[in-house]
Motif scaffolding. Structure first.
Motif, PDB file in Angstrom:
ATOM      1  N   LYS A  56     -59.476  46.958  -6.643  1.00  5.95           N
ATOM      2  CA  LYS A  56     -59.479  48.141  -5.781  1.00  5.95           C
ATOM      3  C   LYS A  56     -59.498  47.717  -4.321  1.00  5.95           C
ATOM      4  O   LYS A  56     -60.124  46.727  -3.934  1.00  5.95           O
ATOM      5  CB  LYS A  56     -60.707  49.021  -6.063  1.00  5.95           C
ATOM      6  CG  LYS A  56     -60.744  49.600  -7.464  1.00  5.95           C
ATOM      7  CD  LYS A  56     -59.656  50.631  -7.698  1.00  5.95           C
ATOM      8  CE  LYS A  56     -59.906  51.894  -6.920  1.00  5.95           C
ATOM      9  NZ  LYS A  56     -58.870  52.931  -7.201  1.00  5.95           N
ATOM     10  N   LYS A  57     -58.780  48.488  -3.526  1.00  7.05           N
ATOM     11  CA  LYS A  57     -58.774  48.286  -2.076  1.00  7.05           C
ATOM     12  C   LYS A  57     -60.015  48.920  -1.484  1.00  7.05           C
ATOM     13  O   LYS A  57     -60.286  50.110  -1.686  1.00  7.05           O
ATOM     14  CB  LYS A  57     -57.517  48.921  -1.489  1.00  7.05           C
ATOM     15  CG  LYS A  57     -57.409  48.869   0.028  1.00  7.05           C
ATOM     16  CD  LYS A  57     -56.932  47.525   0.503  1.00  7.05           C
ATOM     17  CE  LYS A  57     -56.612  47.545   1.998  1.00  7.05           C
ATOM     18  NZ  LYS A  57     -56.199  46.220   2.495  1.00  7.05           N
ATOM     19  N   ARG A  58     -60.819  48.114  -0.772  1.00  2.80           N
ATOM     20  CA  ARG A  58     -62.003  48.658  -0.149  1.00  2.80           C
ATOM     21  C   ARG A  58     -61.600  49.463   1.086  1.00  2.80           C
ATOM     22  O   ARG A  58     -60.884  48.971   1.943  1.00  2.80           O
ATOM     23  CB  ARG A  58     -62.983  47.560   0.239  1.00  2.80           C
ATOM     24  CG  ARG A  58     -64.280  48.113   0.839  1.00  2.80           C
ATOM     25  CD  ARG A  58     -65.239  47.005   1.251  1.00  2.80           C
ATOM     26  NE  ARG A  58     -65.900  46.409   0.092  1.00  2.80           N
ATOM     27  CZ  ARG A  58     -65.716  45.177  -0.333  1.00  2.80           C
ATOM     28  NH1 ARG A  58     -64.863  44.381   0.319  1.00  2.80           N
ATOM     29  NH2 ARG A  58     -66.359  44.700  -1.375  1.00  2.80           N
ATOM     30  N   ASN A  59     -62.067  50.699   1.149  1.00  2.00           N
ATOM     31  CA  ASN A  59     -61.741  51.558   2.295  1.00  2.00           C
ATOM     32  C   ASN A  59     -62.656  51.217   3.453  1.00  2.00           C
ATOM     33  O   ASN A  59     -63.885  51.303   3.354  1.00  2.00           O
ATOM     34  CB  ASN A  59     -61.929  53.029   1.927  1.00  2.00           C
ATOM     35  CG  ASN A  59     -60.946  53.471   0.859  1.00  2.00           C
ATOM     36  OD1 ASN A  59     -59.780  53.056   0.898  1.00  2.00           O
ATOM     37  ND2 ASN A  59     -61.386  54.293  -0.079  1.00  2.00           N
TER      38      ASN A  59
ATOM     39  N   THR B  62     -64.930  46.645 -11.951  1.00  2.00           N
ATOM     40  CA  THR B  62     -64.110  47.113 -10.838  1.00  2.00           C
ATOM     41  C   THR B  62     -64.499  46.295  -9.619  1.00  2.00           C
ATOM     42  O   THR B  62     -65.681  46.250  -9.247  1.00  2.00           O
ATOM     43  CB  THR B  62     -64.325  48.603 -10.563  1.00  2.00           C
ATOM     44  OG1 THR B  62     -63.996  49.347 -11.741  1.00  2.00           O
ATOM     45  CG2 THR B  62     -63.443  49.067  -9.418  1.00  2.00           C
TER      46      THR B  62
ATOM     47  N   LEU C 127     -56.919  43.277  -0.265  1.00  6.08           N
ATOM     48  CA  LEU C 127     -56.007  43.572  -1.372  1.00  6.08           C
ATOM     49  C   LEU C 127     -54.847  44.427  -0.861  1.00  6.08           C
ATOM     50  O   LEU C 127     -55.066  45.461  -0.226  1.00  6.08           O
ATOM     51  CB  LEU C 127     -56.750  44.324  -2.478  1.00  6.08           C
ATOM     52  CG  LEU C 127     -55.902  44.721  -3.702  1.00  6.08           C
ATOM     53  CD1 LEU C 127     -55.565  43.486  -4.538  1.00  6.08           C
ATOM     54  CD2 LEU C 127     -56.646  45.753  -4.560  1.00  6.08           C
TER      55      LEU C 127
ATOM     56  N   ASP D 125     -53.681  48.516  -5.377  1.00  6.78           N
ATOM     57  CA  ASP D 125     -54.912  49.279  -5.552  1.00  6.78           C
ATOM     58  C   ASP D 125     -54.909  49.910  -6.946  1.00  6.78           C
ATOM     59  O   ASP D 125     -54.011  50.678  -7.285  1.00  6.78           O
ATOM     60  CB  ASP D 125     -55.007  50.356  -4.479  1.00  6.78           C
ATOM     61  CG  ASP D 125     -56.328  51.097  -4.510  1.00  6.78           C
ATOM     62  OD1 ASP D 125     -57.352  50.474  -4.850  1.00  6.78           O
ATOM     63  OD2 ASP D 125     -56.343  52.302  -4.196  1.00  6.78           O
TER      64      ASP D 125
ATOM     65  N   PHE E 180     -63.805  45.242  -5.546  1.00  8.36           N
ATOM     66  CA  PHE E 180     -63.270  45.755  -4.284  1.00  8.36           C
ATOM     67  C   PHE E 180     -62.993  44.597  -3.321  1.00  8.36           C
ATOM     68  O   PHE E 180     -63.811  43.693  -3.166  1.00  8.36           O
ATOM     69  CB  PHE E 180     -64.253  46.741  -3.660  1.00  8.36           C
ATOM     70  CG  PHE E 180     -64.428  48.004  -4.452  1.00  8.36           C
ATOM     71  CD1 PHE E 180     -63.662  49.131  -4.164  1.00  8.36           C
ATOM     72  CD2 PHE E 180     -65.346  48.063  -5.496  1.00  8.36           C
ATOM     73  CE1 PHE E 180     -63.811  50.297  -4.897  1.00  8.36           C
ATOM     74  CE2 PHE E 180     -65.510  49.229  -6.229  1.00  8.36           C
ATOM     75  CZ  PHE E 180     -64.734  50.348  -5.938  1.00  8.36           C
TER      76      PHE E 180
ATOM     77  N   GLU F 192     -52.262  47.263  -0.553  1.00 13.91           N
ATOM     78  CA  GLU F 192     -52.424  48.642  -1.020  1.00 13.91           C
ATOM     79  C   GLU F 192     -51.605  48.939  -2.264  1.00 13.91           C
ATOM     80  O   GLU F 192     -51.997  49.764  -3.098  1.00 13.91           O
ATOM     81  CB  GLU F 192     -52.047  49.617   0.106  1.00 13.91           C
ATOM     82  CG  GLU F 192     -53.029  49.602   1.270  1.00 13.91           C
ATOM     83  CD  GLU F 192     -52.690  50.639   2.316  1.00 13.91           C
ATOM     84  OE1 GLU F 192     -51.710  51.404   2.114  1.00 13.91           O
ATOM     85  OE2 GLU F 192     -53.395  50.699   3.345  1.00 13.91           O
TER      86      GLU F 192
END
Length: 432
Positions: A426-429, A150, A156, A161, A152, A158
């Motif tokens: 995955k989109k890093r928050n 996975t 990326l 995601d 991040f 959204e």
């Protein structure tokens, strides 16, 4: 003739030490004579197959098994040689001491006998790589591993995601000999239910026809948004043909093979996946690497000419040395062949950001040790390719090197298993 003299001497030393270790354990004449009979038969097969390969000028499955036989037969004996040679050094100095210390002692009396325990130890240790090679040929080459990551990214889109990619590389269909195992691997790829399948080159060993018996198997591959592919160094026909016309004809056939499977072959080109008005670019370059021995047809600039700033890019490039090669090192090492020097940039320093690069090519040399919970990863491949397997990061850009699907030359895998890579984006928050 002189070039064969050194290998013959080395082989003779190996065989004599192995014979001495066996003789230290048994005096049975049938076993000792049988050892030499088996040895001569195996060397006869090896030399015959090598001569056939040299005449045909092309790799074959029988040659692959001959290479496996040679490695299985010779590598374990290096361990025997190492142990018994060290013992012989001690025996030599002990003999000198005995001879000069004891008056009247003959040379034969001064030489201590070989210790049975060390012969047992040498044969026991040699049995480990011997068993490893046997397993690698009959089971290891089909010991497919699904390796999941996975990843991040801040940039990326959204809409992507949770987007899932499956990468396979280095199919080398010319080495296949078990349809049931290959069909199992294809089913395993489909079980990942990925959005994209990305193949990073070397679909054959040398010629396009090698893939023909396997097209129906691989055309079963499925992914939601499609299958994309590139060429590797083995896909150009250079290892089978010298005539340019034959090379070009092979290239056309390779393109048809990709099309028949359902691969969208990218030749210094890009494709864009769109979701909810957002974009993800798949770039694919032809083969390019630092070595002068492989074709250099890749062009990052051509593949990315329509890429706008701020877009998210995934690049397929077969050879991992494309990621970070240093031009001055290439020039120094290969100055005798200026034709191989190009202005192709490495991926790290390229003016457009390539967030993730997928490569293959190394196979992890199909031999090594990987123990994840000990963080232990080693293969001879590291001495040729510092980035030889797994995930790497530099300057905010990522490279993933797949360990390969098939095999080449040695028809087996020992410790470095065939790989199906699954990467979830995955989109890093960001925390305000």
């Amino acid at each position: 003739m002189l070039r064969f003299l050194v290998p013959i001497i080395l082989i003779l030393i190996l065989e004599l030490y192995t014979f001495f270790s066996i003789r230290a354990l048994t005096s049975n004449k049938f076993i000792l004579i049988g050892y030499w009979i088996v040895t001569f038969v195996i060397y006869g097969i090896i030399f015959y197959q090598m001569n056939v390969a040299e005449r045909e000028g092309r790799f074959s499955i029988s040659l692959g098994y001959t290479i496996a036989m040679a490695l299985t037969f010779l590598i374990p004996k290096l361990f025997i040689l190492a142990i018994l040679f060290v013992e012989d050094i001690f025996r030599f100095f002990t003999s000198l001491f005995n001879y000069f210390q004891h008056n009247g002692m003959t040379v034969s009396e001064a030489i201590p006998s070989r210790r049975k325990f060390l012969s047992q130890l040498a044969l026991g240790i040699a049995a480990i790589p011997f068993a490893g090679f046997i397993y690698g040929v009959f089971q290891g080459r089909y010991n497919y591993k699904v390796i999941k990551h996975t990843m991040f990214f801040d940039d990326l889109p959204e809409a992507f995601d949770g987007y899932k990619l499956t990468q396979i590389s280095d199919i080398h269909s010319g080495s296949f000999d078990n349809r049931e195992k290959i069909e199992y691997a294809v089913d395993l790829i489909n079980e990942q239910k990925s959005d994209l399948i990305l193949f990073t080159g070397d679909i054959v060993n040398a010629v396009a026809e090698e893939m023909n018996p396997w097209i129906d198997t691989f055309k079963r591959l499925e992914a939601t948004d499609g299958l994309f592919s590139i060429l590797g160094n083995h896909d150009y026909g250079y290892y089978a043909y010298e005539d340019q016309k034959d090379i070009e004809e092979n290239h056309k056939k390779i393109e048809k093979v990709h099309e028949a499977i359902g691969f969208d072959l990218l030749l210094n080109d890009k494709r864009t996946i769109e979701k909810n008005g957002q974009k993800l670019n798949i770039l694919g370059v032809e083969n390019w690497g630092a070595s002068r021995h492989f074709p250099k047809k890749g062009s990052l600039r051509e593949a990315s000419k329509d890429v706008a700033d701020g877009e998210f890019n995934i690049l397929m490039s077969h050879d991992p040395s494309h990621f970070d090669y240093k031009e001055m090192e290439v020039r120094t090492k290969e100055r005798e062949d200026p034709a191989v020097i190009t202005d192709e940039p490495n991926i790290i320093n390229f003016e457009k950001k390539i967030q993730l690069t997928l490569a293959g090519h190394t196979h992890g040399m199909q031999f090594g040790i990987e123990i994840p919970f000990l963080n232990l990863k080693w293969s001879p491949a590291k001495y040729r390719y510092p980035r030889w397997a797994g995930l790497y990061e530099e300057a905010g850009k990522y490279l993933y090197v797949n360990r390969g699907f098939g095999v080449l030359a040695f028809p087996g895998r020992v410790g470095i298993w065939p790989e199906i890579t699954v990467i979830e984006l995955k989109k890093r928050n960001k925390i305000a």
